[in-house]
Design a protein around this motif. Structure first.
Motif, PDB file in Angstrom:
ATOM      1  N   SER A 158      36.636  39.882  40.561  1.00 51.37           N
ATOM      2  CA  SER A 158      36.558  39.654  42.007  1.00 51.37           C
ATOM      3  C   SER A 158      37.625  38.675  42.468  1.00 51.37           C
ATOM      4  N   CYS A 159      37.833  37.608  41.710  1.00 54.86           N
ATOM      5  CA  CYS A 159      38.823  36.598  42.088  1.00 54.86           C
ATOM      6  C   CYS A 159      40.238  37.164  42.041  1.00 54.86           C
ATOM      7  N   TYR A 160      40.475  38.117  41.144  1.00 55.62           N
ATOM      8  CA  TYR A 160      41.794  38.760  41.080  1.00 55.62           C
ATOM      9  C   TYR A 160      42.114  39.458  42.402  1.00 55.62           C
ATOM     10  N   PHE A 161      41.164  40.219  42.920  1.00 51.19           N
ATOM     11  CA  PHE A 161      41.398  40.924  44.182  1.00 51.19           C
ATOM     12  C   PHE A 161      41.383  39.974  45.369  1.00 51.19           C
ATOM     13  N   LEU A 162      40.615  38.912  45.269  1.00 46.71           N
ATOM     14  CA  LEU A 162      40.644  37.903  46.329  1.00 46.71           C
ATOM     15  C   LEU A 162      42.022  37.247  46.393  1.00 46.71           C
ATOM     16  N   PHE A 163      42.602  36.974  45.226  1.00 47.60           N
ATOM     17  CA  PHE A 163      43.964  36.422  45.168  1.00 47.60           C
ATOM     18  C   PHE A 163      44.967  37.385  45.809  1.00 47.60           C
TER      19      PHE A 163
END
Length: 366
Positions: A158-163
């Motif tokens: 999730s954090c990858y796509f948020l980045f």
């Protein structure tokens, strides 16, 4: 306290269903991006109904809902990113490799096969244990993988796509002179991203500290419901977002004297800058403008009160997504406002004609 969670979760679920229905079926502008947003809101709505089942203890009656929507949680952030990307780039369909976002959800579903095939009474015992000690939910070994591994994978994914989402908005702001008409839309995308950042932060803290401090799962549950409330209420208080999302405009298209940015995208998802430079949008929009202007000079079809974008597509044979993108980029407004602008120009051009002198303002408007 549980009663408040039950009431709020039901309200959030209904609000999410209404918002997603309008975006998916009623909104006729920018269908692709708005339907992506509808799916995101719908998935959050499903999480709200799980909150209701937990705090109302209806889970014991509907045991097959246990972990049923678990795989969808891995789609929330990727779909949110695709929504923002489609808005900022004017995309009208998925890209070649976008299907990759489904792989973790499918793997999660496979991992949960042991709990999915449990007999009714065993699954009910599992849920009773869960309801008795909800703070230990991350300690339950529901599938093939260790219990703590899946939440960690979900957070990293999730954090990858948020980045990527944050990076995309930043790139757009750096390379675009956003028109005043679209400032509210940019603010909305920034608020949407901020909400996801808060959501991710709370879940990271929960995963890190709950094994040691036996934190209750009420905080993440409340966060899910707040996301639905904030997103839905923002859309309902700004109908232009819910019913006719206009796209950001005034992208700086490099001229022959400009130094082009040649930085290659770092991932297959990060194609935004490269697409804007190599698509030659400026020259295409110039050609579209000539076609549309000449068409309306010969044919005043825009005076039809039910005139729609699909009608213009049929008349001039330009693909719908290209025509919609041209209007958004050239004028900074959606098709409805573009047609109203044409009607006003028509009135100004004809107002002093002899046959118009005896017409009332209402008659002219009609």
């Amino acid at each position: 306290m549980n009663t408040i969670y039950i009431v709020v979760s039901v309200f959030c679920f209904l609000l999410a269903m209404l918002s997603s229905f309008i975006l998916f079926f009623i909104n006729k502008e920018q269908k692709f991006s708005n339907r992506l947003l509808a799916i995101v809101i719908f998935l959050y709505g499903l999480q709200s109904i799980i909150v209701f089942l937990v705090y109302s203890t209806y889970f014991l009656e509907y045991v097959h809902f246990y972990r049923a929507f678990g795989p969808t949680t891995l789609l929330l952030f990727p779909l949110s990113y695709l929504y923002v990307r489609s808005v900022l780039t004017g995309e009208n369909s998925f890209r070649k490799y976008d299907w990759i976002i489904l792989i973790p959800s499918i793997m999660y579903a496979i991992n949960l096969i042991p709990v999915y095939i449990l007999p009714y009474h065993e699954k009910k015992e599992l849920i009773q244990h869960f309801l008795a000690e909800p703070s230990t939910q991350n300690k339950f070994n529901d599938g093939f993988l260790p219990p703590y591994l899946l939440p960690i994978i979900r957070v990293i994914w999730s954090c990858y796509f948020l980045f990527l989402q944050i990076k995309l908005i930043r790139q757009f702001n750096l390379k675009s002179n956003v028109s005043s008409l679209n400032k509210e839309l940019i603010k909305w995308l920034q608020l949407f991203t901020l909400i996801l950042m808060v959501f991710a932060s709370i879940h990271i803290l929960f995963i890190v500290f709950s094994p040691f401090m036996n934190w209750s799962g009420k905080v993440p549950d409340l966060t899910v419901m707040m996301i639905v409330l904030v997103i839905s209420l923002r859309l309902f208080t700004q109908p232009q977002l819910l019913y006719g999302l206009y796209l950001p405009t005034s992208i700086h298209f490099p001229s022959t004297n400009d130094k082009m940015v040649t930085e290659e995208p770092t991932t297959f998802f990060d194609q935004e800058v490269k697409d804007m430079i190599h698509a030659n949008i400026y020259s295409k929009n110039k050609a579209f403008k000539e076609i549309v202007d000449n068409h309306f000079k010969k044919n005043n079809s825009f005076l039809n009160p039910t005139y729609h974008l699909d009608d213009l597509v049929e008349e001039i044979k330009i693909p719908r997504h290209q025509l919609s993108s041209y209007i958004n980029q050239e004028y900074g407004i959606n098709f409805r406002n573009f047609i109203n602008k044409k009607r006003i120009e028509y009135i100004i051009e004809n107002y002093h004609k002899p046959e118009w002198k005896n017409l009332t303002l209402e008659a002219i408007a009609n």
